[in-house]
Scaffold this active site. Structure first.
Site, mmCIF file in Angstrom:
data_model
loop_
_atom_site.group_PDB
_atom_site.id
_atom_site.type_symbol
_atom_site.label_atom_id
_atom_site.label_comp_id
_atom_site.label_asym_id
_atom_site.label_seq_id
_atom_site.Cartn_x
_atom_site.Cartn_y
_atom_site.Cartn_z
ATOM 1 C CD GLU A 28 47.640 -50.587 -64.905
ATOM 2 O OE1 GLU A 28 47.220 -50.740 -66.073
ATOM 3 O OE2 GLU A 28 47.646 -51.502 -64.059
ATOM 4 C CD1 TRP A 78 10.060 -69.647 -62.829
ATOM 5 C CD2 TRP A 78 12.029 -70.681 -62.688
ATOM 6 N NE1 TRP A 78 10.532 -69.789 -64.113
ATOM 7 C CE2 TRP A 78 11.748 -70.425 -64.045
ATOM 8 C CE3 TRP A 78 13.208 -71.324 -62.356
ATOM 9 C CZ2 TRP A 78 12.618 -70.809 -65.076
ATOM 10 C CZ3 TRP A 78 14.060 -71.687 -63.387
ATOM 11 C CH2 TRP A 78 13.760 -71.425 -64.733
ATOM 12 N NE ARG A 133 22.318 -69.563 -65.641
ATOM 13 C CZ ARG A 133 21.091 -69.874 -66.046
ATOM 14 N NH1 ARG A 133 20.571 -69.297 -67.115
ATOM 15 N NH2 ARG A 133 20.382 -70.774 -65.389
ATOM 16 C CG ASP A 138 15.075 -78.347 -64.441
ATOM 17 O OD1 ASP A 138 14.127 -79.047 -64.045
ATOM 18 O OD2 ASP A 138 15.927 -77.840 -63.690
ATOM 19 N N GLY A 162 21.796 -80.504 -59.949
ATOM 20 C CA GLY A 162 21.035 -80.963 -58.799
ATOM 21 C C GLY A 162 21.954 -81.620 -57.777
ATOM 22 N N GLY A 163 21.299 -82.241 -56.747
ATOM 23 C CA GLY A 163 22.063 -82.745 -55.597
ATOM 24 C C GLY A 163 22.973 -83.921 -55.886
ATOM 25 C CB ALA A 222 26.634 -85.254 -53.495
#
Ligand SMILES: NC(=O)C1=CN([C@@H]2O[C@H](COP(=O)(O)OP(=O)(O)OC[C@H]3O[C@@H](n4cnc5c(N)ncnc54)[C@H](OP(=O)(O)O)[C@@H]3O)[C@@H](O)[C@H]2O)C=CC1
Ligand SMILES: Nc1c(N[C@@H]2O[C@H](COP(=O)(O)O)[C@@H](O)[C@H]2O)[nH]c(=O)[nH]c1=O
Length: 596
Positions: free
Chosen positions: A76, A203, A217, A233, A323-324, A328
């Site tokens: 402001e 990739w 990020r 990785d 990852g999965g 999950a």
């Protein structure tokens, strides 16, 4: 509806008299304020994002500003400085009510001194201790303040309100749910794989997409991966988009079976935390500590506890790049709020190649989680699809306006009202709790009088009253004879969850009246309770339940506080201040949304 003293303390002197045309203009300047507010997100440590746009009576943008970081010049102040003399009689658009953490009124003073005559606010400050303060201060200086969703309501302003909610979504989730805002991001091939069956993944997405990930990020307080991703990785997880904020890196590993050499153990540029199971590989914990990596042990490592821990450490937003398997687990725990899926036009195949989300235990397509507010964007050759798993909490319309408050209880004055909190029965005002051991006598449907050991017994049992099923009738009797109010609450809630078919129809719309009747009886038949209630005249009553966001006020004022409101209404009726005496006068658009 959420509760705040600020909201109760807002006078109604300034109502906007706007046509749809001016709403459209207000909406477009407000969207601009939200847009510039977002500018700081990628460059500074995350904090509330504030933007301000000053518009002259002729409709010209005279100045703009956004808060760069906490403690720097407020948006402001920057905007009015940029606009100079053109502030006289101008309107200032603020995506969010300024915070006033340390009594610093810089934002409010700048607007007042510059000669701004109208302020349009996107959303009230989400934190209860700050909410309403700046709006009240501006109004007391005779500025017209219009709040979206309260003073301005139209299709156009609804859209603008949405952009204000989105730009500060992390803060809103934090205030409403007491967890950091969590985003799951992954890159997958067109055939839904996040790696080849060998585990190789670099990739999948294009360079342009990966640059976008660096930006994501840079908007986050921390990036999380699981142990397997570290092993597979050796990621760096830094934001390499040319300066700006670097998120903390967090590894979740139960086994702590992690390599000694890993990019994440190099903490030269940014720290790493490893969250693990208590007692796991003590020698490796020592090794990590020697490298300057912080190790945090959990009794049982799971996403929910980790999120609560990060909330307590003050984190606003988390990016999950796991990852999965871990994703999950995070989705099942309900901690993921938003998903970013980068889809690359590649096919890798492989029946064992991992996919972005592992086992969720669903067997029918009807169980699939549907994203809301979905956006599609092409990035280089890839498609980015994003959307929310939970709606962005909108705290704004749940704040009662002054008119509503006056209807509830005219004894509450616009300024400087006290708040009396009550919750546990042993608290000073604990007798206001529904769990207080004060039996009530109420007539049933057939006109027979029955005794209920507490208001809670009566309320819980009435979820099942009038349902033509012997099981429902048993349920009512079982709850009535429950040993304690706690027991009655547990039985009522369990039965409601397990046997929803036994719950009376329209329960959501009658429950306030049921509660009102029970409270009216309790505070009529016990003279000392009646005296205690009347002794609070002029104060705002809040049930300080951190869990129950319908009857209680929540931990940070995000709850609807219907119990407090009903007590204030009753107090007012006992004082003879209100014409409504036979049923609850709280007619609220959110009545049907409440949960107990
Ligand atoms: N394309 C993409 O966007 C991405 C691809 N990948 C790929 O995915 C593969 C790894 O996937 P995945 O093993 O699923 O991923 P993660 O390593 O990210 O997650 C699994 C690991 O998380 C740890 N963990 C901690 N708490 C829990 C919990 N409550 N539930 C489940 N796991 C927990 C365990 O580590 P520990 O075993 O140490 O105890 C577990 O092995 C690799 O091939 C990697 O290249 C990974 C991320 C993104
Ligand atoms: N393979 C893959 C991703 N993988 C994610 O990025 C991490 C590597 O980050 P860094 O070491 O900082 O470059 C990796 O561990 C995994 O979490 N991300 C993407 O945007 N696209 C991709 O194709």
């Amino acid at each position: 509806m959420g509760f705040s003293l600020g909201a109760f303390a807002t006078p109604i002197t300034c109502k906007a008299v706007n046509g749809n045309n001016s709403h459209a203009l207000d909406a477009s300047y407000m969207r601009r304020a939200a847009e510039i507010a977002d500018k700081s997100a990628g460059f500074t440590s995350p904090h509330p994002n504030f933007g301000c746009v000053v518009v002259t009576p002729a409709g010209k943008v005279a100045g703009e500003g956004y808060l760069y970081a906490q403690g720097t010049t407020p948006a402001e102040v920057q905007a009015v400085e940029a606009a100079g003399d053109r502030c006289k009689g101008a309107t200032a658009y603020l995506n969010m009510e300024p915070g006033d953490c340390y009594g610093d009124r810089a934002a409010v003073s700048a607007l007042v001194q510059a000669g701004i005559t109208r302020v349009v606010v996107g959303i009230r400050h989400p934190l209860q201790h700050l909410r309403g303060n700046a709006i009240r201060a501006l109004r007391s200086e005779e500025l017209q303040v219009d709040v979206l969703g309260e003073d301005l309501q139209s299709k156009a302003t609804e859209e603008a309100l949405k952009s204000c909610l989105l730009v500060n979504a992390p803060l809103l989730y934090r205030a409403a749910s007491r967890v950091p805002f969590s985003v799951l991001k992954y890159a997958m091939t067109l055939d839904g794989k996040i790696a080849a069956s060998s585990g190789h993944a670099s990739w999948i997405s294009s360079k342009q997409s990966r640059n976008r990930v660096f930006e994501l990020r840079g908007r986050s307080d921390a990036v999380i991966v699981g142990g397997n991703t570290v092993r597979r990785d050796n990621p760096r997880l830094t934001a390499r988009h040319g300066g700006g904020h670097l998120p903390m890196r967090i590894v979740l590993s139960q086994t702590l079976n992690l390599p000694e050499v890993a990019n994440l153990w190099d903490i030269t540029d940014v720290p790493t935390i490893v969250a693990t199971q208590r007692g796991a590989r003590k020698s490796f914990q020592k090794f990590l500590a020697s490298r300057g990596v912080e190790v945090v042990e959990f009794d049982i490592l799971n996403p929910k506890d980790v999120m609560e821990y990060l909330y307590d450490r003050g984190y606003l937003s988390i990016l999950w790049e796991c990852g999965g398997t871990l994703s999950a687990s995070a989705i099942s725990s309900g901690v993921i709020h938003k998903v970013y899926a980068f889809v690359a036009p590649k096919i890798i195949g492989g029946k064992d190649a991992p996919s972005p989300v592992g086992e969720l235990g669903m067997v029918e397509m009807t169980q699939a989680l549907e994203l809301i507010d979905v956006c599609y964007e092409q990035i280089g050759p890839d498609m980015l699809m994003s959307g929310f798993l939970h709606p962005v909490p909108d705290l704004t319309p749940v704040i009662p306006s002054m008119e509503e408050t006056s209807v509830i209880d005219p004894t509450v004055t616009p300024y400087e009202s006290n708040i009396i909190f009550f919750y546990k029965t042993w608290d000073p005002y604990g007798a206001f709790s529904n769990f207080s051991p004060h039996a009530i006598r109420m007539s049933d449907e057939g006109g027979n009088y029955l005794t209920w050991p507490s208001v809670e017994h009566y309320y819980q049992a009435h979820k099942f009253v009038g349902v033509n099923d012997p099981a429902a009738r048993n349920c009512v009797e079982d709850i009535r004879s429950a040993k304690s109010p706690e027991e009655a609450a547990r039985m009522g809630r369990t039965m409601e969850r397990q046997r929803p078919n036994l719950v009376r129809s329209h329960w959501e719309s009658v429950k306030i009246d049921v509660m009102y009747r029970a409270l009216k009886c309790k505070f009529s038949i016990y003279p000392h309770l009646n005296t205690m209630l009347l002794s609070t005249t002029g104060s705002v009553l809040v049930e300080a339940s951190p869990h129950d966001l319908f009857w209680g006020g929540g931990r940070e004022g995000e709850g609807l506080n219907y119990l407090g409101r009903l007590l204030m209404q009753l107090r007012s009726e006992f004082l003879g201040d209100s014409s409504t005496s036979n049923k609850s006068s709280i007619t609220h658009r959110e009545r049907e949304n409440g949960l107990k």
